[in-house]
Scaffold this motif. Structure first.
Motif, PDB file in Angstrom:
ATOM      1  N   ILE A 274       0.831  -1.224   0.000  1.00 57.00           N
ATOM      2  CA  ILE A 274       0.000   0.000   0.000  1.00 57.00           C
ATOM      3  C   ILE A 274       0.860   1.268   0.000  1.00 57.00           C
ATOM      4  CG2 ILE A 274      -2.023  -1.097   1.049  1.00 57.00           C
ATOM      5  CD1 ILE A 274      -1.205   0.224   3.728  1.00 57.00           C
ATOM      6  N   ALA A 275       2.072   1.170   0.477  1.00 56.14           N
ATOM      7  CA  ALA A 275       3.013   2.302   0.441  1.00 56.14           C
ATOM      8  C   ALA A 275       4.216   1.781  -0.323  1.00 56.14           C
ATOM      9  CB  ALA A 275       3.394   2.728   1.856  1.00 56.14           C
ATOM     10  N   VAL A 276       4.259   2.117  -1.617  1.00 55.27           N
ATOM     11  CA  VAL A 276       5.091   1.320  -2.518  1.00 55.27           C
ATOM     12  C   VAL A 276       6.513   1.850  -2.705  1.00 55.27           C
ATOM     13  CG1 VAL A 276       3.082   0.395  -3.747  1.00 55.27           C
ATOM     14  CG2 VAL A 276       4.190   2.487  -4.586  1.00 55.27           C
ATOM     15  N   ASN A 277       6.819   2.980  -2.101  1.00 55.95           N
ATOM     16  CA  ASN A 277       8.211   3.422  -2.198  1.00 55.95           C
ATOM     17  C   ASN A 277       8.678   3.957  -0.841  1.00 55.95           C
ATOM     18  OD1 ASN A 277       7.472   6.248  -1.983  1.00 55.95           O
ATOM     19  ND2 ASN A 277       6.761   6.077  -4.095  1.00 55.95           N
ATOM     20  N   ALA A 278       9.972   4.187  -0.751  1.00 57.09           N
ATOM     21  CA  ALA A 278      10.573   4.515   0.561  1.00 57.09           C
ATOM     22  C   ALA A 278      10.005   5.813   1.125  1.00 57.09           C
ATOM     23  CB  ALA A 278      12.088   4.610   0.417  1.00 57.09           C
ATOM     24  N   GLU A 279       9.699   6.770   0.251  1.00 60.52           N
ATOM     25  CA  GLU A 279       9.183   8.041   0.770  1.00 60.52           C
ATOM     26  C   GLU A 279       7.781   7.850   1.371  1.00 60.52           C
ATOM     27  OE1 GLU A 279       8.742  11.306  -1.983  1.00 60.52           O
ATOM     28  OE2 GLU A 279       7.756  12.465  -0.399  1.00 60.52           O
ATOM     29  N   ALA A 280       6.929   7.132   0.651  1.00 60.14           N
ATOM     30  CA  ALA A 280       5.573   6.881   1.172  1.00 60.14           C
ATOM     31  C   ALA A 280       5.639   6.086   2.469  1.00 60.14           C
ATOM     32  CB  ALA A 280       4.753   6.125   0.126  1.00 60.14           C
ATOM     33  N   GLN A 281       6.552   5.156   2.537  1.00 55.30           N
ATOM     34  CA  GLN A 281       6.694   4.333   3.752  1.00 55.30           C
ATOM     35  C   GLN A 281       7.174   5.189   4.927  1.00 55.30           C
ATOM     36  OE1 GLN A 281       9.353   1.407   2.086  1.00 55.30           O
ATOM     37  NE2 GLN A 281       7.713   0.529   0.820  1.00 55.30           N
ATOM     38  N   ARG A 282       8.100   6.085   4.659  1.00 58.20           N
ATOM     39  CA  ARG A 282       8.615   6.940   5.742  1.00 58.20           C
ATOM     40  C   ARG A 282       7.524   7.874   6.259  1.00 58.20           C
ATOM     41  NH1 ARG A 282      11.562  10.568   3.240  1.00 58.20           N
ATOM     42  NH2 ARG A 282       9.995  12.108   3.857  1.00 58.20           N
ATOM     43  N   ARG A 283       6.725   8.407   5.351  1.00 53.52           N
ATOM     44  CA  ARG A 283       5.647   9.303   5.802  1.00 53.52           C
ATOM     45  C   ARG A 283       4.622   8.532   6.633  1.00 53.52           C
ATOM     46  NH1 ARG A 283       4.394  12.772   0.368  1.00 53.52           N
ATOM     47  NH2 ARG A 283       4.104  14.644   1.583  1.00 53.52           N
ATOM     48  N   LEU A 284       4.237   7.376   6.130  1.00 55.45           N
ATOM     49  CA  LEU A 284       3.216   6.558   6.792  1.00 55.45           C
ATOM     50  C   LEU A 284       3.662   6.083   8.173  1.00 55.45           C
ATOM     51  CD1 LEU A 284       0.570   4.813   6.608  1.00 55.45           C
ATOM     52  CD2 LEU A 284       1.974   3.043   5.517  1.00 55.45           C
ATOM     53  N   LEU A 285       4.897   5.646   8.262  1.00 61.15           N
ATOM     54  CA  LEU A 285       5.346   4.951   9.478  1.00 61.15           C
ATOM     55  C   LEU A 285       6.127   5.834  10.443  1.00 61.15           C
ATOM     56  CD1 LEU A 285       6.471   1.660   7.717  1.00 61.15           C
ATOM     57  CD2 LEU A 285       4.428   1.972   9.138  1.00 61.15           C
ATOM     58  N   VAL A 286       6.676   6.945   9.940  1.00 64.22           N
ATOM     59  CA  VAL A 286       7.521   7.776  10.806  1.00 64.22           C
ATOM     60  C   VAL A 286       6.991   9.216  10.862  1.00 64.22           C
ATOM     61  CG1 VAL A 286       9.871   8.570  11.312  1.00 64.22           C
ATOM     62  CG2 VAL A 286       9.528   6.354  10.163  1.00 64.22           C
ATOM     63  N   ASP A 287       7.024   9.914   9.722  1.00 63.43           N
ATOM     64  CA  ASP A 287       6.748  11.365   9.740  1.00 63.43           C
ATOM     65  C   ASP A 287       5.348  11.672  10.268  1.00 63.43           C
ATOM     66  OD1 ASP A 287       9.180  11.350   8.488  1.00 63.43           O
ATOM     67  OD2 ASP A 287       8.469  12.156   6.577  1.00 63.43           O
ATOM     68  N   ASN A 288       4.340  10.972   9.742  1.00 63.79           N
ATOM     69  CA  ASN A 288       2.959  11.307  10.131  1.00 63.79           C
ATOM     70  C   ASN A 288       2.682  10.995  11.598  1.00 63.79           C
ATOM     71  OD1 ASN A 288       2.705  12.000   7.457  1.00 63.79           O
ATOM     72  ND2 ASN A 288       1.529  10.199   6.877  1.00 63.79           N
ATOM     73  N   PRO A 289       2.981   9.783  12.068  1.00 63.24           N
ATOM     74  CA  PRO A 289       2.706   9.522  13.492  1.00 63.24           C
ATOM     75  C   PRO A 289       3.550  10.394  14.415  1.00 63.24           C
ATOM     76  CG  PRO A 289       3.841   7.647  12.460  1.00 63.24           C
ATOM     77  CD  PRO A 289       3.414   8.552  11.361  1.00 63.24           C
ATOM     78  N   MET A 290       4.769  10.714  14.003  1.00 65.74           N
ATOM     79  CA  MET A 290       5.590  11.578  14.869  1.00 65.74           C
ATOM     80  C   MET A 290       4.970  12.974  14.971  1.00 65.74           C
ATOM     81  SD  MET A 290       8.024   9.894  16.263  1.00 65.74           S
ATOM     82  CE  MET A 290       9.103  11.167  16.894  1.00 65.74           C
ATOM     83  N   ARG A 291       4.454  13.475  13.838  1.00 64.91           N
ATOM     84  CA  ARG A 291       3.839  14.810  13.846  1.00 64.91           C
ATOM     85  C   ARG A 291       2.618  14.844  14.771  1.00 64.91           C
ATOM     86  NH1 ARG A 291       2.971  14.807   8.723  1.00 64.91           N
ATOM     87  NH2 ARG A 291       0.839  15.528   8.542  1.00 64.91           N
ATOM     88  N   LEU A 292       1.892  13.742  14.800  1.00 63.56           N
ATOM     89  CA  LEU A 292       0.660  13.714  15.594  1.00 63.56           C
ATOM     90  C   LEU A 292       0.929  13.400  17.065  1.00 63.56           C
ATOM     91  CD1 LEU A 292      -2.359  14.072  15.022  1.00 63.56           C
ATOM     92  CD2 LEU A 292      -2.515  11.606  14.647  1.00 63.56           C
ATOM     93  N   TYR A 293       1.869  12.499  17.332  1.00 63.67           N
ATOM     94  CA  TYR A 293       2.021  11.998  18.710  1.00 63.67           C
ATOM     95  C   TYR A 293       3.261  12.516  19.432  1.00 63.67           C
ATOM     96  CZ  TYR A 293      -1.970   9.082  17.842  1.00 63.67           C
ATOM     97  OH  TYR A 293      -3.241   8.668  17.568  1.00 63.67           O
ATOM     98  N   TRP A 294       4.303  12.872  18.665  1.00 63.30           N
ATOM     99  CA  TRP A 294       5.520  13.416  19.293  1.00 63.30           C
ATOM    100  C   TRP A 294       5.891  14.732  18.589  1.00 63.30           C
ATOM    101  CZ3 TRP A 294       4.873   8.083  19.016  1.00 63.30           C
ATOM    102  CH2 TRP A 294       5.089   7.367  20.199  1.00 63.30           C
ATOM    103  N   PRO A 295       4.973  15.688  18.521  1.00 64.59           N
ATOM    104  CA  PRO A 295       5.256  16.902  17.718  1.00 64.59           C
ATOM    105  C   PRO A 295       6.479  17.659  18.233  1.00 64.59           C
ATOM    106  CG  PRO A 295       3.306  17.220  19.100  1.00 64.59           C
ATOM    107  CD  PRO A 295       3.690  15.768  19.198  1.00 64.59           C
ATOM    108  N   GLU A 296       6.754  17.520  19.531  1.00 55.41           N
ATOM    109  CA  GLU A 296       7.886  18.238  20.096  1.00 55.41           C
ATOM    110  C   GLU A 296       9.225  17.720  19.560  1.00 55.41           C
ATOM    111  OE1 GLU A 296       6.011  16.054  21.588  1.00 55.41           O
ATOM    112  OE2 GLU A 296       7.210  14.729  22.859  1.00 55.41           O
ATOM    113  N   GLU A 297       9.220  16.540  18.933  1.00 55.52           N
ATOM    114  CA  GLU A 297      10.472  15.981  18.388  1.00 55.52           C
ATOM    115  C   GLU A 297      10.586  16.203  16.887  1.00 55.52           C
ATOM    116  OE1 GLU A 297      11.597  12.001  19.515  1.00 55.52           O
ATOM    117  OE2 GLU A 297      10.505  12.176  21.412  1.00 55.52           O
ATOM    118  N   THR A 298       9.579  16.845  16.294  1.00 51.34           N
ATOM    119  CA  THR A 298       9.629  16.981  14.821  1.00 51.34           C
ATOM    120  C   THR A 298       9.888  18.424  14.430  1.00 51.34           C
ATOM    121  OG1 THR A 298       7.239  17.291  14.663  1.00 51.34           O
ATOM    122  CG2 THR A 298       8.069  15.056  14.452  1.00 51.34           C
TER     123      THR A 298
END
Ligand code: 0GY
Length: 310
Positions: A286-310
């Motif tokens: 469903i996330a077919v390249n490294a950028e989509a995978q990084r957003r899905l698994l790292v960037d997006n959840p970090m922005r929502l749950y650990w915003p102070e670290e982003t």
């Protein structure tokens, strides 16, 4: 139905326990990946299940959850309050405070919660509340009560997680779009995967996300939505393929508003219990390249749950 004995923690009939020895995924999740939807159950002897629960699960402890995290290669978890604990958030909070800062949480709260209690949930790592609309899981809560709760958690920077059946979206639309926070939808709004991605049911959900940039989706639970099911035992790891077009559509259309989670320990599954390693191998479909995978698994959840670290 017989009255449930609140003190009897015998598992509900037909309850499937979580998969004991998940396979090692072939897909290596990116460094810092977050499992953004999982639960702890009890253990019941330490954190009793709620009297108003609709099911009694097997125990699934924080220690077992964090062992799974390490086995699958994840760095962090978002622990979502499960309905079997009602609005007693102690098991979830206990998991957060024993995570070494590597877990945040989503709570269930009632209108009676005090500001002090909200602050203490925040200090433990809670960053959202969950509103559940599945009749098989919870009793009805009036919308004005939910809206009041949303108004109280908004100033804390929290969001609202909503869980509903696709057939109920039309009726819930006005309520969802009036919420004053980010709104995260569980499991893609539970589409009927027999219907086409471009059919009216899923497109209603896509419209919700398109018209309302505060709405996010978890592209989770293929094992819950799939009709084709897990692969045959032939060594092939391309499981739950009928769900792929739905997840992929959301990942590609809204790359910065999607999250992924295991849903471990998979409450109320009928038929089969997934190998969590296979679930991880679903991600690159469903996330077919490294950028989509990084957003899905790292960037997006970090922005929502650990915003102070982003
Ligand atoms: C999920 C799905 C389910 C259950 C719960 O809190 C819960 O009891 O969320 C379900 O039965 O579909 O996300 O875990």
């Amino acid at each position: 139905m017989a009255e449930r004995n609140a003190e009897d923690f015998t598992k509900s009939p037909g309850w499937l326990d979580w998969y004991p020895n998940p396979s090692k995924p072939r897909f290596a999740v990116p460094a810092g990946a977050v499992d953004a939807h999982c639960h702890v159950f009890g253990p019941g002897a330490e954190f009793p299940y709620a009297a108003e629960r609709k099911y009694t699960p097997c125990d699934a402890s924080k220690r077992q959850l964090y062992a799974l995290r390490d086995r699958l290669g994840f760095a962090r978890n978002v622990v979502v309050q499960a309905t079997c604990h009602g609005a007693d958030n102690r098991a979830m909070v206990d998991a957060l405070v024993h995570s070494g800062g590597r877990a945040r949480g989503v709570a269930t709260v009632r209108r009676s919660i005090t500001d002090k209690e909200l602050e203490s949930l925040h200090a433990a790592g809670v960053r959202g509340v969950r509103f559940n609309f599945l009749k098989r899981l919870v009793d009805f809560t009036p919308r004005d009560e939910l809206m009041e709760i949303a108004g109280r958690i908004a100033p804390l920077g929290w969001h609202v997680v909503v869980y509903f059946e696709a057939a109920d979206l039309a009726e819930l639309w006005d309520f969802f779009t009036a919420l004053p926070t980010t709104v995260v939808v569980d499991h893609m709004g539970r589409p009927d995967v027999k219907e086409p991605v471009d059919g009216p049911q899923f497109q209603r959900f896509v419209s919700l996300m398109r018209e309302h940039p505060n709405v996010w989706s978890k592209v989770s639970c293929p094992e819950r939505l799939s009709l084709s099911g897990p692969p045959a035992l032939d060594g092939e790891r391309n499981a739950y393929r009928d769900v792929v077009p739905f997840g992929r559509h959301l990942v590609e259309t809204f790359p910065d508003r999607v999250l992924w989670g295991t849903d471990w320990p998979h409450p109320n599954l009928k038929g089969h219990m997934p190998d969590d390693g296979l679930l991880v191998d679903f991600i690159p479909h469903i996330a077919v390249n490294a950028e989509a995978q990084r957003r899905l698994l790292v960037d997006n959840p970090m922005r929502l749950y650990w915003p102070e670290e982003t």
